[in-house]
Design an enzyme around this catalytic site. Sequence first.
Site, PDB file in Angstrom:
ATOM      1  N   GLY B  55      34.705  50.187  52.558  1.00 51.87           N
ATOM      2  CA  GLY B  55      33.127  49.769  52.875  1.00 51.87           C
ATOM      3  C   GLY B  55      32.404  49.695  51.584  1.00 51.87           C
ATOM      4  CB  THR B  56      33.466  48.387  48.823  1.00 49.28           C
ATOM      5  OG1 THR B  56      33.118  48.187  47.290  1.00 49.28           O
ATOM      6  CG2 THR B  56      34.188  47.168  49.511  1.00 49.28           C
TER       7      THR B  56
END
Lengths: 228, 256
Positions: B55-56
Amino acid sequence: MFISQNFEMDSFSQNPEFTIHSFFTFLDTTIMAVEFEGGVVIGADSRTTTGAYIANRVTDKLTPIHERIFCCRSGSAADTQAIADAVTYQLGFHSIELDEAPLVQTAASLFREMCYRYREELMAGIIVAGWDPRRGGQVYTVPVGGMMTRQPVSVGGSGSSYIYGYVDSNYRAGMSKEECLKFTAEALTLAMERDGSSGGVVRLAVISEQGVERQVILGNQLPKFSTV
Amino acid sequence: MRLANTSVAVSDERAHTAQSLSGDAYATFIHDLYVEFLIMDSHHSYSQVKGVSTGTTILAVKFNGGVIIGSDSRASMGESYVSSKTINKLIQVHDRIFCCIAGSLADAQAVTKMAKFQLSFHSIQMESPPLVKAAASIMRELCYNNKEELQAGFITAGWDRKKGPQIYVVSLGGMLLSQPYTIGGSGSTYIYGYVDAKFKPDMSLEEATQFSTNALALAMGRDNVSGGVVHLVVITEAEVKHVVVPGNKLPKFHDE
């Protein structure tokens, strides 16, 4: 345990089998509103889609609710048109009773009442913006679910995700009307470049004490960025 | 017009009730399920990653004389638990070639380990430092041949003697593309407008650093699964420099 079904949007009352067309036909737009000293600038793209077909490539998503109050509509076209019609009626009645121009906050509250009460049935993200003599230019956002909050700058619709960074970095308090117009046009152009559900022309409107000025920026006149 | 089947997981009691319904009652049941599904689905992001994902926000940008590759430092499980605040997503696969990963952490680590091994073997055989394109091609082979199982995308950036600074994107299905700048990860949606507007070809090192830091800070400000510190790696012919910008030194914007 899993239940598998095909869903269909229309005629579900007669037909027990349903077909989902696509979750992505909702929130298919980019809308934006910015407050400045003396009024607001609102803008929207002009594309309405049903699945992959562009049903209307020159849509007007900036809907007048009262003389100096507009709303920018995103989400289901049917839902937002119905809500806007209802609020226009209610606000017109209220303004006659009051015998003066209604507040933008009143209009926003009416939207919020309806969007919150019928939140299960509706899919509508609305930005209410306008000018009133008491508080000047104001922007209120009423996203899906029915919250209402005032913001100096607000973006909405599917294309808005792509321009959060741009808006955060480029907005400054105290911009002039021309700067706001340029800022809005650029932000909408960037969103239209990246979002498949947004496109067409950029429609802008400036609402102030003097009234409403509308303009259209056609495709070939949109600002250009050095994307290689 | 029908699309593919949609499956919805329901509890056993509910499914049991459904079996005893018929006609209109069944239609109402399915309709209620559909509305619930719609509401539930609208709370989820539209990323397709399952399990533990980074989740970047990752990016890479070419400047005059090198590349900058950068990322945030948060690893999340689901959307509400931060499993690491300080993870480094910039993986060195060779002296002047770095990779950054988006998607399932496990898949990404497996692929980069394999790529590192194959690349060092290749470089020994060739008796020269590998090309950035070679590194990217190895990743692409792995991603394309295992596309059913893998859920990870990569940005490979570096410098080599043949073409200088380069950036390659290997997407989820295994497409390989060369670009002057690129962004990826869940937080990248929020900065498409910003990078499209602000990127200029042939920037200086200072401009490129400012560009990357700003872009990552803006994405971290809007994406709840990106955050922590900003990791930047500057790759040039001469050296590889790792810069960390901690949270309190990040640029602030108008509403902060």
